[in-house]
Design a protein around this motif. Sequence first.
Motif, PDB file in Angstrom:
ATOM      1  N   ASP A   1      15.011  14.139 -25.249  1.00 21.42           N
ATOM      2  CA  ASP A   1      15.155  13.543 -23.917  1.00 21.42           C
ATOM      3  C   ASP A   1      13.983  13.900 -23.004  1.00 21.42           C
ATOM      4  OD1 ASP A   1      17.482  12.382 -24.686  1.00 21.42           O
ATOM      5  OD2 ASP A   1      18.807  13.760 -23.614  1.00 21.42           O
ATOM      6  N   TYR A   2      13.394  15.065 -23.232  1.00 24.83           N
ATOM      7  CA  TYR A   2      12.259  15.509 -22.421  1.00 24.83           C
ATOM      8  C   TYR A   2      11.082  14.544 -22.570  1.00 24.83           C
ATOM      9  CZ  TYR A   2       8.437  18.620 -20.873  1.00 24.83           C
ATOM     10  OH  TYR A   2       7.346  19.169 -20.250  1.00 24.83           O
ATOM     11  N   GLY A   3      10.855  14.079 -23.774  1.00 23.35           N
ATOM     12  CA  GLY A   3       9.726  13.186 -24.033  1.00 23.35           C
ATOM     13  C   GLY A   3       9.888  11.787 -23.481  1.00 23.35           C
ATOM     14  N   LEU A   4      11.098  11.432 -23.030  1.00 23.94           N
ATOM     15  CA  LEU A   4      11.330  10.089 -22.497  1.00 23.94           C
ATOM     16  C   LEU A   4      10.557   9.850 -21.204  1.00 23.94           C
ATOM     17  CD1 LEU A   4      15.193   9.727 -23.052  1.00 23.94           C
ATOM     18  CD2 LEU A   4      13.340   8.780 -24.442  1.00 23.94           C
ATOM     19  N   GLY A   5      10.087  10.914 -20.583  1.00 26.65           N
ATOM     20  CA  GLY A   5       9.351  10.757 -19.335  1.00 26.65           C
ATOM     21  C   GLY A   5       7.895  10.351 -19.513  1.00 26.65           C
ATOM     22  N   LYS A   6       7.348  10.439 -20.724  1.00 28.20           N
ATOM     23  CA  LYS A   6       5.920  10.162 -20.917  1.00 28.20           C
ATOM     24  C   LYS A   6       5.538   8.716 -20.600  1.00 28.20           C
ATOM     25  CE  LYS A   6       3.340  12.308 -23.781  1.00 28.20           C
ATOM     26  NZ  LYS A   6       2.654  12.829 -24.988  1.00 28.20           N
ATOM     27  N   PRO A   7       6.316   7.704 -21.047  1.00 27.38           N
ATOM     28  CA  PRO A   7       5.940   6.321 -20.689  1.00 27.38           C
ATOM     29  C   PRO A   7       5.984   6.078 -19.182  1.00 27.38           C
ATOM     30  CG  PRO A   7       7.470   6.333 -22.541  1.00 27.38           C
ATOM     31  CD  PRO A   7       7.440   7.728 -22.000  1.00 27.38           C
TER      32      PRO A   7
ATOM     33  N   LYS B   1       0.872  -1.177   0.000  1.00 24.81           N
ATOM     34  CA  LYS B   1       0.000   0.000   0.000  1.00 24.81           C
ATOM     35  C   LYS B   1       0.905   1.222   0.000  1.00 24.81           C
ATOM     36  CE  LYS B   1      -4.146   1.970   2.013  1.00 24.81           C
ATOM     37  NZ  LYS B   1      -4.723   1.995   0.660  1.00 24.81           N
ATOM     38  N   VAL B   2       0.884   1.966  -1.104  1.00 26.62           N
ATOM     39  CA  VAL B   2       1.853   3.032  -1.360  1.00 26.62           C
ATOM     40  C   VAL B   2       1.157   4.386  -1.442  1.00 26.62           C
ATOM     41  CG1 VAL B   2       3.625   3.897  -2.949  1.00 26.62           C
ATOM     42  CG2 VAL B   2       3.355   1.430  -2.598  1.00 26.62           C
ATOM     43  N   LEU B   3       1.778   5.385  -0.833  1.00 26.05           N
ATOM     44  CA  LEU B   3       1.328   6.774  -0.967  1.00 26.05           C
ATOM     45  C   LEU B   3       2.488   7.617  -1.485  1.00 26.05           C
ATOM     46  CD1 LEU B   3      -0.569   9.230  -0.448  1.00 26.05           C
ATOM     47  CD2 LEU B   3       0.378   9.304   1.881  1.00 26.05           C
ATOM     48  N   VAL B   4       2.215   8.441  -2.485  1.00 32.06           N
ATOM     49  CA  VAL B   4       3.210   9.366  -3.023  1.00 32.06           C
ATOM     50  C   VAL B   4       2.758  10.791  -2.750  1.00 32.06           C
ATOM     51  CG1 VAL B   4       4.452  10.148  -5.077  1.00 32.06           C
ATOM     52  CG2 VAL B   4       3.819   7.734  -4.851  1.00 32.06           C
ATOM     53  N   LEU B   5       3.598  11.561  -2.078  1.00 32.50           N
ATOM     54  CA  LEU B   5       3.345  12.979  -1.834  1.00 32.50           C
ATOM     55  C   LEU B   5       4.300  13.799  -2.682  1.00 32.50           C
ATOM     56  CD1 LEU B   5       3.099  13.003   2.083  1.00 32.50           C
ATOM     57  CD2 LEU B   5       1.208  12.890   0.446  1.00 32.50           C
ATOM     58  N   ASP B   6       3.769  14.775  -3.394  1.00 34.45           N
ATOM     59  CA  ASP B   6       4.619  15.604  -4.252  1.00 34.45           C
ATOM     60  C   ASP B   6       4.141  17.048  -4.186  1.00 34.45           C
ATOM     61  OD1 ASP B   6       6.794  15.814  -6.189  1.00 34.45           O
ATOM     62  OD2 ASP B   6       5.235  16.314  -7.636  1.00 34.45           O
ATOM     63  N   GLN B   7       5.092  17.983  -4.126  1.00 32.82           N
ATOM     64  CA  GLN B   7       4.727  19.388  -3.992  1.00 32.82           C
ATOM     65  C   GLN B   7       4.248  20.014  -5.292  1.00 32.82           C
ATOM     66  OE1 GLN B   7       8.144  21.593  -2.701  1.00 32.82           O
ATOM     67  NE2 GLN B   7       9.303  21.231  -4.573  1.00 32.82           N
ATOM     68  N   ALA B   8       4.549  19.394  -6.415  1.00 37.44           N
ATOM     69  CA  ALA B   8       4.152  19.959  -7.708  1.00 37.44           C
ATOM     70  C   ALA B   8       2.699  19.612  -8.035  1.00 37.44           C
ATOM     71  CB  ALA B   8       5.076  19.446  -8.813  1.00 37.44           C
ATOM     72  N   ALA B   9       2.155  20.329  -9.013  1.00 40.23           N
ATOM     73  CA  ALA B   9       0.768  20.096  -9.418  1.00 40.23           C
ATOM     74  C   ALA B   9       0.615  18.833 -10.251  1.00 40.23           C
ATOM     75  CB  ALA B   9       0.250  21.301 -10.212  1.00 40.23           C
ATOM     76  N   ALA B  10       1.700  18.374 -10.863  1.00 38.05           N
ATOM     77  CA  ALA B  10       1.666  17.159 -11.686  1.00 38.05           C
ATOM     78  C   ALA B  10       2.970  16.408 -11.512  1.00 38.05           C
ATOM     79  CB  ALA B  10       1.444  17.512 -13.160  1.00 38.05           C
ATOM     80  N   ALA B  11       2.905  15.101 -11.630  1.00 39.80           N
ATOM     81  CA  ALA B  11       4.092  14.263 -11.467  1.00 39.80           C
ATOM     82  C   ALA B  11       5.075  14.492 -12.621  1.00 39.80           C
ATOM     83  CB  ALA B  11       3.682  12.797 -11.402  1.00 39.80           C
ATOM     84  N   GLY B  12       6.336  14.153 -12.361  1.00 38.62           N
ATOM     85  CA  GLY B  12       7.368  14.277 -13.397  1.00 38.62           C
ATOM     86  C   GLY B  12       8.667  14.843 -12.880  1.00 38.62           C
ATOM     87  N   GLY B  13       8.603  15.573 -11.748  1.00 35.55           N
ATOM     88  CA  GLY B  13       9.821  16.193 -11.242  1.00 35.55           C
ATOM     89  C   GLY B  13      10.241  17.351 -12.126  1.00 35.55           C
ATOM     90  N   GLN B  14      11.407  17.900 -11.855  1.00 29.42           N
ATOM     91  CA  GLN B  14      11.904  19.009 -12.668  1.00 29.42           C
ATOM     92  C   GLN B  14      12.237  18.556 -14.086  1.00 29.42           C
ATOM     93  OE1 GLN B  14      11.981  21.971 -13.032  1.00 29.42           O
ATOM     94  NE2 GLN B  14      13.828  22.668 -14.068  1.00 29.42           N
ATOM     95  N   ILE B  15      12.828  17.380 -14.220  1.00 34.63           N
ATOM     96  CA  ILE B  15      13.290  16.937 -15.536  1.00 34.63           C
ATOM     97  C   ILE B  15      12.124  16.704 -16.499  1.00 34.63           C
ATOM     98  CG2 ILE B  15      13.368  14.510 -14.797  1.00 34.63           C
ATOM     99  CD1 ILE B  15      15.757  16.161 -17.302  1.00 34.63           C
ATOM    100  N   TYR B  16      11.001  16.173 -15.982  1.00 34.76           N
ATOM    101  CA  TYR B  16       9.849  15.874 -16.831  1.00 34.76           C
ATOM    102  C   TYR B  16       8.654  16.775 -16.489  1.00 34.76           C
ATOM    103  CZ  TYR B  16      12.531  11.656 -17.899  1.00 34.76           C
ATOM    104  OH  TYR B  16      13.514  10.766 -18.265  1.00 34.76           O
ATOM    105  N   ARG B  17       8.927  17.952 -15.984  1.00 34.18           N
ATOM    106  CA  ARG B  17       7.858  18.869 -15.589  1.00 34.18           C
ATOM    107  C   ARG B  17       6.923  19.157 -16.774  1.00 34.18           C
ATOM    108  NH1 ARG B  17       7.296  22.687 -11.457  1.00 34.18           N
ATOM    109  NH2 ARG B  17       9.372  22.131 -10.700  1.00 34.18           N
ATOM    110  N   ASN B  18       5.624  18.978 -16.540  1.00 35.70           N
ATOM    111  CA  ASN B  18       4.572  19.307 -17.515  1.00 35.70           C
ATOM    112  C   ASN B  18       4.675  18.489 -18.800  1.00 35.70           C
ATOM    113  OD1 ASN B  18       2.251  20.948 -18.053  1.00 35.70           O
ATOM    114  ND2 ASN B  18       3.458  22.114 -19.537  1.00 35.70           N
TER     115      ASN B  18
END
Length: 461
Positions: free
Chosen positions: A61-67, A29-46
């Motif tokens: 390289d930016y698009g590699l975060g979509k999968p 049972k996993v919970l993820v807390l993140d301060q941003a409005a969407a997941a991805g971190g800085q590298i995959y932001r938005n």
Amino acid sequence: MAQIYDYLVVGAGPAGMAAAIEASHAGLKVLVLDQAAAAGGQIYRNVSHASATQRQVLGPDYGLGKPLLKAFMAAPCDYQPLAQVWNIEPNAQGFTVAALIDGRSVSFVASDLLIANGAMERPMAVAGWEKPGVMTAGAGQILLKASALLPKQVVLAGSGPLLLLLAHQYRAAGVTITALLDTTPRSNYWRAMPWLIAGLSMPKQLVKGVWLSLVQRIRVPYFSNVTGINIVGDAQVEAVRFMVAGKEYEVSTQLVLLHQGIIAQTQMAQTLACKQEWSDTKQCWQTQVAEAGQTSVPGVQVAGDAGAIGGAQLAQLEGRLAAMARVKQGAIHPSWAQKWVYRALSWRIRQLHWARGLVDRLYQPAPWVSSPTGATLVCRCEQISAAEISDIAKAGCAGVNQLKAFSRAGMGPCQGRQCGLNLGYLVAQAQARPMAQVEPLSARPPLSPINLGQLAQVTDG
């Protein structure tokens, strides 16, 4: 009463997302807390909402975060965006994590923690860095990724892969780069030369780095081996003065973006009393970790750039390995396939850390960058200059935490994030001590600002 999670992950960048995917599919049972409005971190932001033009400017390289993001959003875990963690403390069940969500404080309980909140830019305390019109390169990239906001003209100053990448992205978007001031010392190239073989183990990244460096030298006004940066202006930035080989230059500008590499965010781990260690190679404090990110505190792991800077690919692998290690705790007899994958991931992570050695040595900060002097503000929150800090250090203060009590440096809203490292450098230099003997600035809750009303109305998640 709050439900108890098996695994609470702080941060939804590459490491946090990979860990959540692995652990939740294994039945935790996993919970993820993140301060941003969407997941991805800085590298995959938005990355899921970026326009075609943004994706073209930001590169493949930016698009590699979509999968990875797609797999994370489909994983059977709980995910809470816009959650600003302000406290973590141990309890009888494991750990209590308090976060600000929609203006109220909510507490969550978990038996195990993974800290994957990433890195921050190394504070670059040059003369005038507090003036309106000075930002970090990371802030510039956030505006580009999140809102497609671009300056018309800019001076980029500092060192590191992100600075070169942002210069390339800005040029592709039509931004005028008035000058790129590279502070990398020439001696770094010789120091990094023996590590070229490590870089060759990742040929794609090596070729990309060389290409980015060469293109900027050709396409923009490029100054190398820059020293003595001084940002001048009264109400706002008007120009940048700097030295190259003993000659002074001045470039007119209203916007300066600074960057001097990135360093791990250690405050959460410090709050839990996880052991810290100084890295001479990376020139920063890091949380001491064993294999799979296990810290000195049982039940607490650190993965990705929150542990040691390595980039998105390495962070993703570390997050997955950390989750596999947590899953193994409850597995009586792991299958041979699980053991093989675990060992393969461990080997690949060690190899990528070794390959990172080239970048770490090539882009080590120039000594002058770590030695602010005179009226240069070190603590911008409390307006404390380098000269004041050095005088207190020479008077015999025991370290940065006693210095904090004497001067208030590190007591402002940023809680020492923007000055702590430079306070340590100044103490070390004034007292002729190695940085490893100067303790890091202590971290205490609240880890982010919280008002008394929010504090008084804590609820269970």
